[in-house]
Design a protein around this motif. Structure first.
Motif, mmCIF file in Angstrom:
data_model
loop_
_atom_site.group_PDB
_atom_site.id
_atom_site.type_symbol
_atom_site.label_atom_id
_atom_site.label_comp_id
_atom_site.label_asym_id
_atom_site.label_seq_id
_atom_site.Cartn_x
_atom_site.Cartn_y
_atom_site.Cartn_z
ATOM 1 N N UNK A 61 0.626 -1.001 -0.278
ATOM 2 C CA UNK A 61 -0.491 0.346 -0.011
ATOM 3 C C UNK A 61 0.963 0.771 0.529
ATOM 4 N N UNK A 62 2.357 0.762 0.703
ATOM 5 C CA UNK A 62 3.284 2.707 0.392
ATOM 6 C C UNK A 62 3.074 2.833 -0.872
ATOM 7 N N UNK A 63 3.000 2.282 -1.953
ATOM 8 C CA UNK A 63 3.796 2.521 -2.977
ATOM 9 C C UNK A 63 2.173 3.434 -3.754
ATOM 10 N N UNK A 64 1.465 3.607 -3.199
ATOM 11 C CA UNK A 64 0.321 4.602 -3.750
ATOM 12 C C UNK A 64 1.443 6.126 -3.570
ATOM 13 N N UNK A 65 1.450 5.846 -1.922
ATOM 14 C CA UNK A 65 1.982 7.285 -1.968
ATOM 15 C C UNK A 65 2.932 8.272 -2.445
ATOM 16 N N UNK B 179 -6.013 3.204 -10.857
ATOM 17 C CA UNK B 179 -5.412 3.071 -9.607
ATOM 18 C C UNK B 179 -5.189 3.653 -8.263
ATOM 19 N N UNK B 180 -6.002 3.581 -7.049
ATOM 20 C CA UNK B 180 -6.845 4.064 -6.324
ATOM 21 C C UNK B 180 -6.076 4.511 -5.768
ATOM 22 N N UNK B 181 -5.193 5.981 -5.448
ATOM 23 C CA UNK B 181 -4.373 6.576 -5.141
ATOM 24 C C UNK B 181 -4.460 6.327 -3.702
ATOM 25 N N UNK B 182 -6.074 7.709 -3.102
ATOM 26 C CA UNK B 182 -5.977 7.974 -2.093
ATOM 27 C C UNK B 182 -7.836 7.801 -2.248
ATOM 28 N N UNK B 183 -8.368 7.404 -0.893
ATOM 29 C CA UNK B 183 -9.705 8.262 -0.618
ATOM 30 C C UNK B 183 -10.380 6.779 -1.489
ATOM 31 N N UNK B 184 -11.724 7.174 -1.560
ATOM 32 C CA UNK B 184 -12.554 6.382 -2.359
ATOM 33 C C UNK B 184 -13.829 6.939 -3.040
ATOM 34 N N UNK B 185 -13.649 5.649 -4.095
ATOM 35 C CA UNK B 185 -15.014 6.797 -4.826
ATOM 36 C C UNK B 185 -15.343 5.457 -5.380
ATOM 37 N N UNK C 163 -20.282 -3.210 -10.043
ATOM 38 C CA UNK C 163 -19.857 -2.056 -9.680
ATOM 39 C C UNK C 163 -19.587 -2.196 -7.762
ATOM 40 N N UNK C 164 -19.293 -1.083 -6.932
ATOM 41 C CA UNK C 164 -18.167 -0.647 -5.855
ATOM 42 C C UNK C 164 -16.795 -0.143 -5.428
ATOM 43 N N UNK C 165 -16.792 0.105 -4.338
ATOM 44 C CA UNK C 165 -15.882 1.160 -4.036
ATOM 45 C C UNK C 165 -14.429 0.824 -4.324
ATOM 46 N N UNK C 166 -13.893 2.110 -4.873
ATOM 47 C CA UNK C 166 -12.341 1.586 -4.972
ATOM 48 C C UNK C 166 -11.928 2.309 -3.902
ATOM 49 N N UNK C 167 -10.933 1.539 -3.137
ATOM 50 C CA UNK C 167 -9.830 2.111 -2.180
ATOM 51 C C UNK C 167 -9.002 2.336 -2.308
ATOM 52 N N UNK C 168 -8.045 3.448 -1.624
ATOM 53 C CA UNK C 168 -6.590 3.272 -2.136
ATOM 54 C C UNK C 168 -5.644 1.705 -2.053
ATOM 55 N N UNK C 169 -5.009 1.613 -3.029
ATOM 56 C CA UNK C 169 -4.490 0.521 -3.593
ATOM 57 C C UNK C 169 -4.813 0.168 -3.993
ATOM 58 N N UNK C 170 -6.536 -0.752 -4.554
ATOM 59 C CA UNK C 170 -6.937 -1.378 -5.285
ATOM 60 C C UNK C 170 -6.506 -0.635 -7.187
ATOM 61 N N UNK C 171 -6.956 -1.851 -7.774
ATOM 62 C CA UNK C 171 -6.255 -1.382 -9.012
ATOM 63 C C UNK C 171 -7.873 -1.783 -10.086
ATOM 64 N N UNK C 172 -8.248 -1.722 -10.921
ATOM 65 C CA UNK C 172 -9.043 -1.764 -11.810
ATOM 66 C C UNK C 172 -8.627 -2.070 -13.386
ATOM 67 N N UNK C 173 -8.682 -2.746 -14.519
ATOM 68 C CA UNK C 173 -8.835 -2.723 -15.512
ATOM 69 C C UNK C 173 -10.060 -2.967 -16.477
#
Length: 374
Positions: A4-8, A127-133, A163-173
């Motif tokens: 997860x540290x890769x995000x920041x 790539x979800x870097x921070x927060x949620x969407x 459908x769903x929520x992406x949080x920091x560290x999540x990756x979607x293609x």
């Protein structure tokens, strides 16, 4: 992501805003949306007049700050052109996928809406870097649609794939043509989301045929005028000869050759080149857009990259493997390990744009992303 540290490490909201502040930007590279609607540039841009009267468009950070507090989406395209970390990330993905990659960034605050349901003409990795969407992804309504296509693709599919929520560290293609939308309208008035979208522009059969058509200029039959006035027999004869020539052309220029040429001929990116004015470089990194193609030619080694062909002695191959690895390397270490003068090799690679001097910015971009070569 496993780490997860890769995000920041990749990006933070503050670093994104700092990039926006320090450059002259204008739409469509930078855009701002409120309630899902793109704002007029006057809402977030201003003109900065230099001492000599030059007027430059810049982002008004006070206005952007107000928009962020009330809820908006700030979009910056092609962050890899400004940020060394993102430049390295895109290059790593290009070497892995063998496709051109660009990264766009999206900072959304409060309960702002995102783009409406849409599809992209290229594959994306989000790539979800921070927060949620919150996201909704639907299947394609037209197989492999293109930006320039035979018919429009305007009717969204009803088939919801995820459908769903992406949080920091999540990756979607999301493959090309899949409909999708993202929003924070269900998140409340607190919080934010920062995500990056890596776009992979893959090649199609149309691209190959276009490339082959350009090769036809090399052959005389295709350069002749079409025989409009010679009568039906003359025109039919010319068509028969052209069809035969097309078949030979397609056989002579297969898809594999097109893909290889696309990689080897892509020009190198802009990099700092001092010409040793401030002293010879002590470390370098390969900056070719795609992995250099290395082949043996008897007692020589041929390197193709960045639209250039370079030939070296075969004994230089171990050192070249290190210099072209994509890892930052110290020239003294390469010389010691391989028994050759790595500085001479590096000088040739730098002059042709295949490698670059390891500047402080490039070194910072590599740190934590690319292991340092010995």
């Amino acid at each position: 992501m496993a780490d997860p540290g890769l995000c920041s490490r990749l990006l933070t909201p503050q670093r994104l805003l700092d990039v926006v502040m320090r450059r002259s930007l204008a739409p469509p590279q930078v855009r701002c949306f409120e309630n899902g609607t793109e704002l007029h540039p006057d809402a977030y841009l201003t003109r900065q007049v230099t001492r000599r009267g030059q007027s430059l468009p810049v982002v008004n950070m006070d206005r952007v700050g107000q928009l962020l507090r009330s809820g908006c989406t700030l979009v910056l395209d092609a962050l890899d052109a400004f940020d060394p970390t993102m430049e390295l990330a895109c290059r790593a993905l290009q070497w892995w996928s063998r496709e051109a990659v660009q990264v766009n960034t999206y900072l959304t605050t409060a309960d702002a809406a995102g783009f409406s349901l849409h599809w992209d003409d290229h594959d994306v990795v989000i790539v979800q870097i921070a927060g949620e969407k919150s996201w909704e992804v639907r299947s394609a309504s037209r197989p492999v649609p293109m930006y320039r296509d035979a018919e429009p693709n305007t009717a969204p599919s009803e088939d919801i794939v995820w459908s769903g929520t992406m949080q920091a560290g999540d990756v979607m293609h999301i493959p090309r043509g899949y409909w999708h939308q993202a929003t924070r309208t269900d998140r409340g008035e607190e919080g934010y989301s920062l995500h990056v979208t890596f776009g992979f522009v893959k090649r199609t059969g149309v691209d190959w045929l276009t490339w082959v058509a350009d090769r036809s200029r090399e052959r005389e039959p295709f350069r002749h005028d079409l025989d409009r006035w010679g009568g039906p027999g003359a025109l039919a004869g010319q068509q028969e000869r052209l069809v035969a020539e097309v078949q030979r052309l397609l056989a002579d220029y297969p898809v594999a050759d097109y893909l290889a040429a696309r990689e080897q001929e892509r020009p190198p990116p802009r990099q700092v080149a001092t010409g040793s004015v401030f002293g010879p470089p002590t470390a370098v990194v390969c900056v070719a857009e795609f992995p250099p193609h290395v082949t043996h030619r008897g007692d020589a080694v041929e390197v193709r990259a960045g639209g250039k062909k370079l030939t070296f002695s075969a004994k230089a191959e171990p050192a070249l493997a290190m210099l072209l690895s994509g890892h930052p390397v110290e020239l003294a270490s390469v010389s010691e390990e391989c028994g050759v003068n790595a500085a001479v090799l590096a000088d040739a690679l730098i002059k042709e744009g295949v490698c670059a001097e390891l500047t402080e910015a490039l070194s910072s971009g590599c740190t934590g992303l690319v292991p340092t070569g010995s």
